[in-house]
Every structure is written in structure tokens, then in C-alpha cells.
Write a protein that holds these residues in place. Structure first.
Motif, short mmCIF file in Angstrom:
data_model
loop_
_atom_site.label_atom_id
_atom_site.label_comp_id
_atom_site.label_asym_id
_atom_site.label_seq_id
_atom_site.Cartn_x
_atom_site.Cartn_y
_atom_site.Cartn_z
N ARG A 153 11.25 1.40 -3.16
CA ARG A 153 10.60 2.68 -3.44
C ARG A 153 9.42 2.45 -4.37
O ARG A 153 9.45 1.57 -5.23
N CYS A 154 8.37 3.25 -4.19
CA CYS A 154 7.16 3.13 -5.01
C CYS A 154 7.50 3.47 -6.46
O CYS A 154 8.07 4.53 -6.74
N ARG A 155 7.15 2.56 -7.37
CA ARG A 155 7.44 2.78 -8.79
C ARG A 155 6.56 3.87 -9.38
O ARG A 155 6.91 4.48 -10.37
N ASN A 156 5.40 4.09 -8.76
CA ASN A 156 4.46 5.06 -9.32
C ASN A 156 4.82 6.50 -8.94
O ASN A 156 5.11 7.32 -9.81
N CYS A 157 4.83 6.80 -7.63
CA CYS A 157 5.06 8.21 -7.23
C CYS A 157 6.54 8.47 -6.96
O CYS A 157 6.97 9.61 -6.94
N ARG A 158 7.32 7.43 -6.71
CA ARG A 158 8.75 7.54 -6.39
C ARG A 158 9.01 8.35 -5.12
O ARG A 158 10.13 8.81 -4.89
N HIS A 185 0.86 -1.18 0.00
CA HIS A 185 0.00 0.00 0.00
C HIS A 185 0.90 1.23 0.00
O HIS A 185 1.75 1.38 0.87
N CYS A 186 0.72 2.10 -1.00
CA CYS A 186 1.48 3.36 -1.00
C CYS A 186 0.60 4.46 -0.41
O CYS A 186 -0.54 4.63 -0.82
N TRP A 187 1.16 5.18 0.57
CA TRP A 187 0.36 6.13 1.34
C TRP A 187 0.61 7.57 0.87
O TRP A 187 0.23 8.52 1.55
N SER A 188 1.28 7.72 -0.30
CA SER A 188 1.51 9.09 -0.78
C SER A 188 0.19 9.70 -1.25
O SER A 188 -0.76 8.99 -1.55
N GLU A 189 0.19 11.02 -1.31
CA GLU A 189 -1.00 11.76 -1.73
C GLU A 189 -1.51 11.26 -3.08
O GLU A 189 -2.69 11.03 -3.28
N THR A 190 -0.57 11.04 -4.03
CA THR A 190 -0.98 10.66 -5.38
C THR A 190 -1.41 9.20 -5.48
O THR A 190 -2.24 8.88 -6.32
N CYS A 191 -0.83 8.31 -4.68
CA CYS A 191 -1.13 6.88 -4.86
C CYS A 191 -2.33 6.42 -4.03
O CYS A 191 -3.34 6.03 -4.59
N GLN A 192 -2.21 6.43 -2.71
CA GLN A 192 -3.31 6.01 -1.82
C GLN A 192 -3.88 4.64 -2.22
O GLN A 192 -5.10 4.48 -2.33
N GLU A 206 -2.69 0.16 -3.53
CA GLU A 206 -1.67 -0.86 -3.81
C GLU A 206 -0.84 -0.43 -5.01
O GLU A 206 -1.40 -0.09 -6.06
N ARG A 207 0.47 -0.45 -4.86
CA ARG A 207 1.37 -0.11 -5.97
C ARG A 207 2.57 -1.04 -5.93
O ARG A 207 2.88 -1.64 -4.90
N PHE A 208 3.28 -1.13 -7.08
CA PHE A 208 4.53 -1.89 -7.10
C PHE A 208 5.65 -1.03 -6.55
O PHE A 208 5.77 0.15 -6.87
ZN LIG Z 1 3.37 5.73 -4.49
#
Ligand SMILES: [Zn+2]
Length: 290
Positions: free
Chosen positions: A87-92, A53-60, A62-64
Motif C-alpha cells: 500500500r502507498c505510504r503517502n496516500c494510503r 508510481h502511485c496513481w492516486s489523485e494526491t500522489c501522481q 513515485e512513492r514508497f
Molecule cells: Zn499514493
């Protein structure tokens, strides 16, 4: 190709990604793909992508996550203490760190081994939605302690924490349900019943006071969520084993989470609807040709 004679084959094995995602710290696991060779035949600890689970503002959600750190070997000792930073591949933006002991199996299958986590940051466990935290308000820390106990299989401890949360915050939960009733147009009399129930010390009496006025949308599988919580609490008080308590603790957490979801859904729907109506009305006056 996979080893045939190792004793490792007797135990169920996880993939390294599954281990990183789902094994709590302090538990040793057999892992099928813990090591991978490089082009020169040297073995390194694998760094598979993991889903978290990515808790960044943009992701919120499940992310790789990937691990861009240097590869770590184990040398001839076949043991190593290592840190892996993902590190989150989506928001980094968001990172997850693991501290591990890894051990490579001897013999044919050098891919497999054993691993144990010393710890991880942020700490192990499924994501707890912020809606639950806001529903239980001041008892956030007790709830998180309950979650930690649950993650480690400490049933009696987890139950005791969740019980404290429900007993302390029942009034708050009833007031939140009252807010939903208000949004849905409940009468002043009904709202007064919610307020009286919220101030009631005895949980069973409070539940009885509002049993006919709980908004239907908050029923869980047709059942009053407060009754579900109350019966879980009484069951837990009589539970004999750690396992029984663990199961009941999990039930309490799931009902609280589901209730928080439904409450926020109704309150959000209402505010979204109001905004949509407001926008439509404004558009109507600003741009009559449309
Ligand atoms: Zn993320």
C-alpha cells in the motif's frame, strides 16, 4: 556473512525490492535478500518497501509502498506460493498486489533464494502518462498491448501494435500539433496546412506538408517528431530480429511520450498564463490599494 559456496553466487542477484519493482511476471530471478529471520531464528519472506508510481489523485508520482500483511514462512519444503499486498505510504489509498512463488536456498545463505511472479495487479510495467493515452485516443488498447508485449520482450509484437497506433492516429497527432501552432499564433494559412496534412493518407506526404510549420518547442532534440516516428516505422518494417524490433518499438513509445509531454506542456502553459493574467487583472480591479 553472505554465503560463499552457493551456485546462486554465479548469477547476478537482485534485491527483493528491485525484483518486485522491475522484473516482469514469468521470469525467475536470484534474489540476495529474499528471506529474513525473526527474533526466534525462524525465516520469513522479506517485505521491503518498494518504490512505485502511485496513481492516486494526491500522489501522481513515485512513492514508497509498504507491505503491512502478516509475515509468510516457507516451512521445511523451502517453497511457498504467496500473495503480498503493498500500500502507498503517502496516500494510503492505492494498493499493489503480487502473486509469487518463492524458494529458499539450502545451505549457508538462507537469506537468498529464487522467486518468480505469477502476476501482479495493477499489471507490470512503467506508468503510462495519461497525456500519451489522450494523444492516441481511440487506439489506447493497441498502445497498452504494445506496452505489454514490450514488457515481455516480444519485439515484433510490440512493434506491430505501435505501428498500428501511429498509422491509425497520425491525423489526430497532426491535429494536436496544429492546436499548439494555433495557440502560438499561427496564421489561418498554416492552420489549413495542418488540416490538409491531417487528412492525408500517405504519412510521408503529410510530414512534408507541414515540415516547416511544426512549432519549434515540439522538436525533439532538434528533430521533427513525425519524421522520427516515420523513420522508426520504416526501419521496423525491415528489422530482422526480435531484438531490433524491440528497440525500435521502445523508440516509438519514447518519441510518442515525449511529443505528448511537449504538446500538453505548451497547451497547459498557455492556459496557466491566461489564468494568471486573469487573476492579476481581477485583483487590480477588486483591490486597487494593493
Ligand atoms: Zn499514493
Amino acid at each position: 556473512m553472505e554465503g560463499s559456496t552457493q551456485k546462486a553466487e554465479e548469477k547476478p542477484r537482485k534485491t527483493f525490492a528491485e525484483f518486485l519493482e522491475s522484473t516482469p511476471p514469468g521470469v525467475m530471478e536470484e534474489i540476495a535478500d529474499l528471506f529474513s529471520p525473526n527474533q526466534f531464528g525462524s525465516w520469513f519472506v522479506s517485505q521491503p518497501d518498494v518504490q512505485l508510481h502511485c496513481w492516486s489523485e494526491t500522489c501522481q508520482g513515485e512513492r514508497f509502498f509498504h507491505c503491512p500483511s502478516d509475515l509468510k514462512g516457507v516451512g521445511s519444503s523451502r517453497f511457498a506460493n504467496i500473495f503480498l499486498v503493498y500500500r502507498c505510504r503517502n496516500c494510503r489509498q492505492k494498493a499493489k498486489q503480487y502473486a509469487l512463488l518463492v524458494c529458499q536456498h539450502d545451505g549457508v545463505n538462507k537469506r537468498s533464494g529464487e522467486a518468480i511472479k505469477f502476476g501482479e495487479i495493477p499489471s507490470f510495467g512503467p506508468h503510462i502518462p495519461s497525456r500519451v493515452i489522450s494523444l492516441i485516443g481511440p487506439n489506447r488498447e493497441f498502445f497498452l498491448q504494445g506496452r505489454r508485449a514490450e514488457n515481455h520482450g516480444l519485439g515484433i509484437g510490440a512493434f506491430a501494435y505501435y505501428r498500428r497506433v501511429v498509422e491509425n492516429q497520425k491525423g489526430r497527432v497532426i491535429r494536436e500539433i496544429g492546436k499548439v501552432a494555433k495557440k502560438l499564433g499561427a496564421s489561418e494559412d498554416v492552420l489549413k496546412q495542418f488540416e490538409t496534412a491531417a487528412q492525408e493518407d500517405q504519412f510521408s506526404k503529410a510530414i512534408d506538408d507541414i515540415k516547416d510549420t511544426i512549432p519549434r518547442g515540439l522538436l525533439i532534440d532538434g528533430h521533427n517528431p513525425l519524421k522520427l516516428l516515420h523513420s522508426a516505422l520504416s526501419e521496423g518494417m525491415h528489422a530482422q530480429t526480435d531484438e531490433e524490433c524491440l528497440q525500435i518499438a521502445g523508440d516509438i513509445r519514447i518519441v510518442l511520450t515525449e511529443l505528448a509531454d511537449r504538446i500538453s506542456q505548451v497547451l497547459k502553459d498557455e492556459s496557466e498564463l491566461k489564468q494568471a493574467v486573469g487573476r492579476l487583472l481581477n485583483r487590480g480591479t477588486d483591490n486597487p490599494s494593493k
